[in-house]
Design an enzyme around this catalytic site. Structure first.
Site, PDB file in Angstrom:
ATOM      1  N   SER A   7       8.846 -19.037 -28.170  1.00 54.05           N
ATOM      2  CA  SER A   7       9.597 -19.931 -27.096  1.00 54.05           C
ATOM      3  C   SER A   7      10.856 -19.023 -26.478  1.00 54.05           C
ATOM      4  O   SER A   7      11.597 -18.648 -26.905  1.00 54.05           O
ATOM      5  CB  SER A   7      10.422 -21.155 -27.718  1.00 54.05           C
ATOM      6  OG  SER A   7      11.089 -21.479 -26.694  1.00 54.05           O
ATOM      7  N   HIS A  32       5.407 -19.785 -25.174  1.00 56.28           N
ATOM      8  CA  HIS A  32       5.671 -20.994 -25.209  1.00 56.28           C
ATOM      9  C   HIS A  32       6.754 -21.017 -24.145  1.00 56.28           C
ATOM     10  O   HIS A  32       7.730 -20.531 -24.525  1.00 56.28           O
ATOM     11  CB  HIS A  32       6.238 -21.582 -26.354  1.00 56.28           C
ATOM     12  CG  HIS A  32       6.776 -22.870 -26.644  1.00 56.28           C
ATOM     13  ND1 HIS A  32       5.694 -23.977 -26.657  1.00 56.28           N
ATOM     14  CD2 HIS A  32       8.032 -23.648 -26.335  1.00 56.28           C
ATOM     15  CE1 HIS A  32       6.364 -25.284 -26.682  1.00 56.28           C
ATOM     16  NE2 HIS A  32       7.594 -25.011 -26.671  1.00 56.28           N
ATOM     17  N   ASP A  34       9.295 -23.645 -22.035  1.00 57.90           N
ATOM     18  CA  ASP A  34      10.024 -24.904 -22.027  1.00 57.90           C
ATOM     19  C   ASP A  34      10.428 -25.149 -20.722  1.00 57.90           C
ATOM     20  O   ASP A  34      11.188 -24.565 -19.971  1.00 57.90           O
ATOM     21  CB  ASP A  34      11.034 -25.087 -22.854  1.00 57.90           C
ATOM     22  CG  ASP A  34      10.561 -24.906 -24.252  1.00 57.90           C
ATOM     23  OD1 ASP A  34       9.871 -25.595 -24.759  1.00 57.90           O
ATOM     24  OD2 ASP A  34      11.076 -23.964 -25.236  1.00 57.90           O
ATOM     25  N   MET A  36      12.251 -28.071 -18.341  1.00 55.42           N
ATOM     26  CA  MET A  36      13.234 -29.109 -18.692  1.00 55.42           C
ATOM     27  C   MET A  36      13.784 -29.478 -17.469  1.00 55.42           C
ATOM     28  O   MET A  36      13.943 -28.907 -16.431  1.00 55.42           O
ATOM     29  CB  MET A  36      14.355 -28.819 -19.367  1.00 55.42           C
ATOM     30  CG  MET A  36      14.141 -28.163 -20.871  1.00 55.42           C
ATOM     31  SD  MET A  36      15.492 -27.681 -21.655  1.00 55.42           S
ATOM     32  CE  MET A  36      14.602 -27.116 -23.142  1.00 55.42           C
ATOM     33  N   HIS A  65       5.447 -26.627 -22.119  1.00 56.86           N
ATOM     34  CA  HIS A  65       5.866 -27.713 -22.760  1.00 56.86           C
ATOM     35  C   HIS A  65       6.796 -28.309 -21.812  1.00 56.86           C
ATOM     36  O   HIS A  65       7.862 -27.909 -21.391  1.00 56.86           O
ATOM     37  CB  HIS A  65       6.896 -27.259 -24.026  1.00 56.86           C
ATOM     38  CG  HIS A  65       7.250 -28.486 -24.778  1.00 56.86           C
ATOM     39  ND1 HIS A  65       8.426 -28.277 -25.709  1.00 56.86           N
ATOM     40  CD2 HIS A  65       7.396 -29.677 -24.460  1.00 56.86           C
ATOM     41  CE1 HIS A  65       8.790 -29.436 -25.973  1.00 56.86           C
ATOM     42  NE2 HIS A  65       7.962 -30.232 -25.339  1.00 56.86           N
ATOM     43  N   MET A  67       9.252 -31.070 -20.577  1.00 57.55           N
ATOM     44  CA  MET A  67       9.952 -32.010 -20.916  1.00 57.55           C
ATOM     45  C   MET A  67      10.560 -32.769 -19.555  1.00 57.55           C
ATOM     46  O   MET A  67      11.643 -32.564 -19.192  1.00 57.55           O
ATOM     47  CB  MET A  67      11.071 -31.402 -21.746  1.00 57.55           C
ATOM     48  CG  MET A  67      10.849 -31.024 -23.285  1.00 57.55           C
ATOM     49  SD  MET A  67      11.979 -29.836 -24.140  1.00 57.55           S
ATOM     50  CE  MET A  67      11.070 -28.432 -23.344  1.00 57.55           C
ATOM     51  N   GLY A 141      15.458 -30.188 -25.804  1.00 56.61           N
ATOM     52  CA  GLY A 141      16.463 -30.006 -25.123  1.00 56.61           C
ATOM     53  C   GLY A 141      17.238 -28.703 -25.179  1.00 56.61           C
ATOM     54  O   GLY A 141      17.698 -28.137 -24.137  1.00 56.61           O
ATOM     55  N   PHE A 142      17.377 -28.293 -26.333  1.00 55.76           N
ATOM     56  CA  PHE A 142      17.891 -27.028 -26.721  1.00 55.76           C
ATOM     57  C   PHE A 142      17.431 -26.240 -27.913  1.00 55.76           C
ATOM     58  O   PHE A 142      16.744 -26.895 -28.906  1.00 55.76           O
ATOM     59  CB  PHE A 142      19.595 -27.482 -27.251  1.00 55.76           C
ATOM     60  CG  PHE A 142      20.390 -28.139 -26.145  1.00 55.76           C
ATOM     61  CD1 PHE A 142      20.918 -27.392 -25.092  1.00 55.76           C
ATOM     62  CD2 PHE A 142      20.238 -29.638 -26.014  1.00 55.76           C
ATOM     63  CE1 PHE A 142      21.693 -28.172 -24.127  1.00 55.76           C
ATOM     64  CE2 PHE A 142      20.815 -30.368 -25.011  1.00 55.76           C
ATOM     65  CZ  PHE A 142      21.479 -29.468 -24.211  1.00 55.76           C
ATOM     66  N   GLY A 144      17.949 -23.415 -31.096  1.00 51.17           N
ATOM     67  CA  GLY A 144      18.869 -23.099 -31.891  1.00 51.17           C
ATOM     68  C   GLY A 144      19.495 -24.319 -32.684  1.00 51.17           C
ATOM     69  O   GLY A 144      20.283 -24.318 -33.481  1.00 51.17           O
ATOM     70  N   ASP A 174       7.784 -27.621 -32.954  1.00 49.93           N
ATOM     71  CA  ASP A 174       8.671 -27.147 -32.234  1.00 49.93           C
ATOM     72  C   ASP A 174      10.203 -27.510 -32.457  1.00 49.93           C
ATOM     73  O   ASP A 174      10.272 -28.617 -32.298  1.00 49.93           O
ATOM     74  CB  ASP A 174       8.232 -27.487 -30.964  1.00 49.93           C
ATOM     75  CG  ASP A 174       9.057 -26.631 -29.767  1.00 49.93           C
ATOM     76  OD1 ASP A 174      10.171 -25.942 -30.143  1.00 49.93           O
ATOM     77  OD2 ASP A 174       9.190 -27.298 -28.492  1.00 49.93           O
ATOM     78  N   GLY A 175      10.759 -26.423 -32.815  1.00 49.09           N
ATOM     79  CA  GLY A 175      12.218 -26.608 -33.073  1.00 49.09           C
ATOM     80  C   GLY A 175      12.835 -26.557 -34.613  1.00 49.09           C
ATOM     81  O   GLY A 175      12.196 -27.117 -35.261  1.00 49.09           O
ATOM     82  N   GLY A 196      11.910 -19.927 -31.450  1.00 51.10           N
ATOM     83  CA  GLY A 196      12.568 -19.320 -30.283  1.00 51.10           C
ATOM     84  C   GLY A 196      13.682 -18.377 -31.228  1.00 51.10           C
ATOM     85  O   GLY A 196      13.390 -17.435 -30.951  1.00 51.10           O
ATOM     86  N   SER A 197      14.567 -19.209 -31.511  1.00 51.52           N
ATOM     87  CA  SER A 197      15.741 -18.296 -32.261  1.00 51.52           C
ATOM     88  C   SER A 197      14.928 -17.244 -33.283  1.00 51.52           C
ATOM     89  O   SER A 197      15.579 -15.881 -33.206  1.00 51.52           O
ATOM     90  CB  SER A 197      16.870 -18.915 -32.784  1.00 51.52           C
ATOM     91  OG  SER A 197      16.951 -20.056 -32.061  1.00 51.52           O
TER      92      SER A 197
HETATM   93  C1  DX5 Z   1      13.375 -27.391 -27.666  1.00 48.81           C
HETATM   94  C2  DX5 Z   1      12.536 -26.772 -27.121  1.00 48.81           C
HETATM   95  C3  DX5 Z   1      12.093 -25.557 -28.212  1.00 48.81           C
HETATM   96  C4  DX5 Z   1      13.090 -24.604 -28.322  1.00 48.81           C
HETATM   97  C5  DX5 Z   1      12.909 -24.001 -29.931  1.00 48.81           C
HETATM   98  O1  DX5 Z   1      13.670 -28.288 -26.841  1.00 48.81           O
HETATM   99  O2  DX5 Z   1      11.155 -27.464 -26.949  1.00 48.81           O
HETATM  100  O3  DX5 Z   1      10.727 -24.872 -27.728  1.00 48.81           O
HETATM  101  O4  DX5 Z   1      13.319 -23.405 -27.450  1.00 48.81           O
HETATM  102  O5  DX5 Z   1      13.819 -23.043 -30.153  1.00 48.81           O
HETATM  103  P1  DX5 Z   1      14.216 -22.690 -31.891  1.00 48.81           P
HETATM  104  O6  DX5 Z   1      13.003 -22.300 -32.283  1.00 48.81           O
HETATM  105  O7  DX5 Z   1      15.559 -21.919 -31.460  1.00 48.81           O
HETATM  106  O8  DX5 Z   1      14.581 -24.163 -32.263  1.00 48.81           O
HETATM  107 ZN    ZN Z   2       9.248 -26.388 -26.564  1.00 45.77          ZN
END
Ligand code: DX5
Ligand code: ZN
Length: 221
Positions: A7, A32, A34, A36, A65, A67, A141-142, A144, A174-175, A196-197
Site C-alpha cells: 500500500s 495498492h 488508497d 479517500m 481501494h 474509500m 482511513g489510516f 500503521g 488490508d490493515g 503498507g508500513s
Molecule cells: C487503510 C488503508 C490501508 C493502509 C494499510 O485505510 O486502506 O491500505 O495503507 O496500512 P498498514 O499496512 O500500515 O496498516
Molecule cells: Zn487500502
C-alpha cells in the site's frame, strides 16, 4: 497464488515513483492505492491525477481501494487513469449491485470491501459480481494501525461461503498486516495481502522479498 499488494499510503510520497519501482523489482504483484474522500473515512489521500501520473512507473496491477462515498461516480475515471482492480465499499454504495456491474463493464476487475463491523452476509448475494472481496482488518482511513482480531473469523467465514458455492474468489486483507502476523490471515483463507508500513518502513526490497518467501513456504505446506 498468494499476492502481495504494497500500500503506497505507507510510502515516502516525495519519491513515490522510485518507491513503486522498488516494490515492482522486488517482485510484488500489485500496487495498492488508497483513495479517500474525507467523508466516508476521516482522511484524504490521493486521486486521479496522481494515479495517472504513476501509471507510467510500472506495469504491475493497480489495485485501487476506493474509500469514497458513492464510488460508482468515479469508476470510469479510475479506469481511464489506469486502475486494473477497482474496489468499492459495500457501506458506501447505495446500489452496490449496479456499481460492481459498472466496474466490470468498463473492463476492470471488481472488488467489494467490508469495514470490520460489517458482517460478511452483506456481500453474500453479490459475490458472483465480484472478483475480489476485501475484508478490512482495521477501520479504514489510516496506515500503521493494529489489526482487529475478530476480522479473522470474517475471512474464514467468507472463504467457507465461497468454497461452498464454488466461487473462486480472491480474498484480500488490508490493515495492520505484518511479517509476523501474516500467516494468521493466510490460514484463515486470505490470498491477497495488503501491507503498507510493513513494506515501506525499513528496507523496502528485503521486506517485499521476505513476504514473498513466506507466501511460498505457506503454499508448500
Ligand atoms: C487503510 C488503508 C490501508 C493502509 C494499510 O485505510 O486502506 O491500505 O495503507 O496500512 P498498514 O499496512 O500500515 O496498516
Ligand atoms: Zn487500502
Amino acid at each position: 497464488m498468494t499476492i502481495l499488494a504494497p500500500s503506497i499510503l505507507g510510502a515516502d510520497f516525495k519519491q513515490l515513483g522510485e518507491q513503486i519501482r522498488l516494490v515492482d523489482e522486488a517482485g510484488a504483484q500489485y500496487i495498492h492505492i488508497d483513495v479517500m474522500d474525507g467523508y466516508f473515512v476521516p482522511n484524504i489521500s490521493v486521486g486521479m491525477p496522481v494515479i495517472s501520473s504513476l501509471r507510467s512507473a510500472t506495469d504491475k496491477v493497480f489495485d485501487v481501494h476506493m474509500m469514497v462515498t458513492e464510488a460508482g461516480r468515479y469508476v470510469q475515471k479510475m479506469r481511464d487513469c489506469g486502475a486494473d482492480i477497482i474496489t468499492v465499499h459495500a457501506e458506501a454504495c447505495r446500489h452496490l449491485d449496479q456499481v460492481l456491474r459498472k466496474i466490470r463493464s468498463c473492463g476492470a476487475r471488481a472488488g467489494v470491501s467490508l469495514n470490520p463491523a460489517t458482517p460478511v452476509q452483506a456481500v453474500e448475494h453479490v459475490l458472483p459480481l465480484a472478483d475480489m472481496a476485501l475484508i478490512m482488518t482495521v477501520n479504514p482511513g489510516f496506515g500503521g494501525q493494529e489489526r482487529i482480531p475478530y476480522t479473522l473469523d470474517k475471512i474464514h467465514m467468507l472463504r467457507q461461503i465461497c468454497d461452498r458455492r464454488g466461487i473462486p474468489m480472491d480474498i484480500q486483507v488490508d490493515g495492520g498486516v505484518t511479517y509476523d502476523n501474516v500467516e494468521e490471515f493466510l490460514e484463515a483463507g486470505a490470498n491477497v495481502i495488503v501491507a503498507g508500513s510493513a513494506v515501506f518502513q525499513g528496507d523496502v526490497t528485503s521486506n517485499v522479498k521476505a513476504f514473498l518467501k513466506k507466501f511460498e513456504e505457506f503454499e508448500k505446506r
